[in-house]
Design a protein around this motif. Sequence first.
Motif, PDB file in Angstrom:
ATOM      1  N   VAL A  73       0.832  -1.200   0.000  1.00 50.52           N
ATOM      2  CA  VAL A  73       0.000   0.000   0.000  1.00 50.52           C
ATOM      3  C   VAL A  73       0.872   1.257   0.000  1.00 50.52           C
ATOM      4  O   VAL A  73       0.518   2.268  -0.592  1.00 50.52           O
ATOM      5  N   THR A  74       2.023   1.173   0.633  1.00 53.71           N
ATOM      6  CA  THR A  74       2.888   2.346   0.687  1.00 53.71           C
ATOM      7  C   THR A  74       4.111   2.221  -0.227  1.00 53.71           C
ATOM      8  O   THR A  74       4.780   3.200  -0.499  1.00 53.71           O
ATOM      9  N   LEU A 121      -6.275  -0.769  -5.901  1.00 49.67           N
ATOM     10  CA  LEU A 121      -5.322   0.066  -6.628  1.00 49.67           C
ATOM     11  C   LEU A 121      -5.766   0.295  -8.072  1.00 49.67           C
ATOM     12  O   LEU A 121      -5.740   1.418  -8.574  1.00 49.67           O
ATOM     13  N   SER A 122      -6.165  -0.773  -8.709  1.00 52.90           N
ATOM     14  CA  SER A 122      -6.304  -0.697 -10.174  1.00 52.90           C
ATOM     15  C   SER A 122      -7.737  -0.511 -10.636  1.00 52.90           C
ATOM     16  O   SER A 122      -8.690  -0.667  -9.875  1.00 52.90           O
ATOM     17  N   HIS A 123      -7.848  -0.220 -11.885  1.00 53.75           N
ATOM     18  CA  HIS A 123      -9.134  -0.075 -12.553  1.00 53.75           C
ATOM     19  C   HIS A 123      -9.197  -1.186 -13.593  1.00 53.75           C
ATOM     20  O   HIS A 123      -8.741  -1.020 -14.712  1.00 53.75           O
ATOM     21  N   ASN A 124      -9.705  -2.345 -13.146  1.00 52.31           N
ATOM     22  CA  ASN A 124      -9.671  -3.566 -13.958  1.00 52.31           C
ATOM     23  C   ASN A 124      -8.245  -3.871 -14.424  1.00 52.31           C
ATOM     24  O   ASN A 124      -8.026  -4.291 -15.551  1.00 52.31           O
ATOM     25  N   GLU A 169     -12.714   9.358  -9.607  1.00 53.61           N
ATOM     26  CA  GLU A 169     -12.375   9.770  -8.235  1.00 53.61           C
ATOM     27  C   GLU A 169     -10.853   9.758  -8.028  1.00 53.61           C
ATOM     28  O   GLU A 169     -10.280  10.691  -7.471  1.00 53.61           O
ATOM     29  N   MET A 170     -10.208   8.703  -8.495  1.00 56.58           N
ATOM     30  CA  MET A 170      -8.751   8.619  -8.319  1.00 56.58           C
ATOM     31  C   MET A 170      -8.044   9.695  -9.151  1.00 56.58           C
ATOM     32  O   MET A 170      -7.079  10.322  -8.683  1.00 56.58           O
ATOM     33  N   ALA A 171      -8.529   9.916 -10.352  1.00 55.94           N
ATOM     34  CA  ALA A 171      -7.912  10.942 -11.210  1.00 55.94           C
ATOM     35  C   ALA A 171      -8.031  12.317 -10.534  1.00 55.94           C
ATOM     36  O   ALA A 171      -7.066  13.102 -10.525  1.00 55.94           O
ATOM     37  N   TYR A 177      -0.688   6.544  -5.330  1.00 53.22           N
ATOM     38  CA  TYR A 177      -1.721   6.414  -6.360  1.00 53.22           C
ATOM     39  C   TYR A 177      -3.071   6.965  -5.913  1.00 53.22           C
ATOM     40  O   TYR A 177      -3.867   7.399  -6.728  1.00 53.22           O
ATOM     41  N   TRP A 178      -3.326   6.886  -4.609  1.00 51.49           N
ATOM     42  CA  TRP A 178      -4.656   7.264  -4.126  1.00 51.49           C
ATOM     43  C   TRP A 178      -4.793   8.771  -3.899  1.00 51.49           C
ATOM     44  O   TRP A 178      -5.857   9.252  -3.556  1.00 51.49           O
TER      45      TRP A 178
END
Lengths: 186, 361
Positions: free
Chosen positions: B33-34, B190-193, B340-342, B358-359
């Motif tokens: 995560v980090t 983390l990912s988008h698919n 949201e992440m963007a 990333y978040w």
Amino acid sequence: MKKVTKKLIAAMALVLICAVCFAYGCASDPGDSGKTQTPAGNNATAAPATSGTSDDNGYVFKHGDVTVIMNAPAADIIAALGTPRSYYEEPSCAFEGMDKTYSYGSFDVTTYTEGGADYISGVVLWDDSVETPEGLYIGAKAADVTKAYGVDAAGKTNVSVTRGKSNIIILLKDDTVTSIQYLAIY
Amino acid sequence: MKALKIIIRIAAALLVFALGIWLLQRLLVPKYVTENEEGLLVKEYYSYAGGNDVLFIGDCEVYSNFSPVRLWQDFGITSAIRGSPQQLIWHSYYMLEDTLRYETPKVVVFNVLSMKYGEPQSEAYNRLALDGMKWSDVKYRAIKASMTEEEADSEALTVASYVMPILRFHSRWNELTGADFKYMFGTRQLSHNGYVMRIDVKPVDTIPKAAPLPDYSFADVCWDYLEKIRTLCDRNGIQLILIKAPTLRPHWYDEWDEQIVKYAEEKGLCYVNILNEVETIGIDYTTDTFDAGMHLNLSGAEKLTKWFGTYLKANTALPNHRGEAEYEEKWIDRIDYYNEMAEAQAKQLSENGKLDGYWGD
């Protein structure tokens, strides 16, 4: 009976802990990165060139007074080489830090990161304005390779020579040297 | 009666012991995560498995460069990426095999960069590729196929360490951080698919010259696995498309390209070296990469995906699922999370001048 149960639990715990420690690398600490390579422990840096290659340092590249030693700490060497014409860095495939390329026109020097410090990972010679301390340069003949490194290069497209933690790859075309590349052996 | 009591006590003791070990393991395994966040990718796949018509397999050149959300929004194509850092071709093969346990895509897109690696590079990358894979005979075979020399020296223990990662990560006890406790039982998506988003920019300033190689031949093992991927696709009625993503580093030699072109011709496969399409796509390496040409950022990935969607439409028979309630419902949340992440990354970038994660938090 309670005593027996307690003893059983204690014995199981002890056996498992021992098994864990012995079985899988209390000695090896992969951590998150799992990188296993270590620098060769070379303490030489941008030492003035005083003699030819040394077995301790393996094959080295010399530019002026600067000696570039594979796996040696890079900071002083890079500083001594002066400002590069261009610089490129990318995340290391070996997982830690950045792989860096310093281009000086006639040659490139590359580094890798280990334990927060940079070390020399290679040198690529690009033209005949530079040569190895053994006298090999781009455009030299196969016979010169033999003279410099004692290997038969006639009719071959590449030869590789190793000394200590260093390797030189020499590419040839029609018995003429087209590329000279130093590589650190981890 | 006494015997029964003893059995119950022993069983209870065993249970408590196993629970303790499991908790300890949850605590000690890396949470990704980090740092090394891409370690989450393989595990995340299972949350979006099913109903994906296109499957991307490969290394960072797929998970950083293609956006399944854009493929859905612009073309109604459902897709997933099973990528992992420096995914080698045998990893990719087993990712495909594992995927087939959950779904059968219509098209598989394989990025050919990993053909350059004829042997395992690092145990760490094996971990990133395999630790997240669910247990099955596929995973077992993947572990056996992926071992580095060092791992293979103690094969039984290596396999055991994938069964019980505590054997591998027990020494992390002195590196534990708050995140290890916070994410002990679950991490963030983390990912988008399978797509890993970065919106920041680090332009290409200079690209070092690529040194010539003594030998440009791909290793036999790579050809074997490429053939295994092809035949596995063939057996399952899947169209295989080979690509080389348009990133500038590592260098993709013409001599390598020629071998892939020849293979694709021989086997009747589509192969597109997208490096040759950069101008058509409109990729600008001064704005569309976050690390000077190794990976595309969101802007670059969306441009590439738009072009690739058109390519897929022209070269496959993929359906457009837009308007189908079952799919629309599934993708709406994904689009929201993507946006949201963007936004979070954009906010952090404007406030701090750089991305810390990333978040965006």
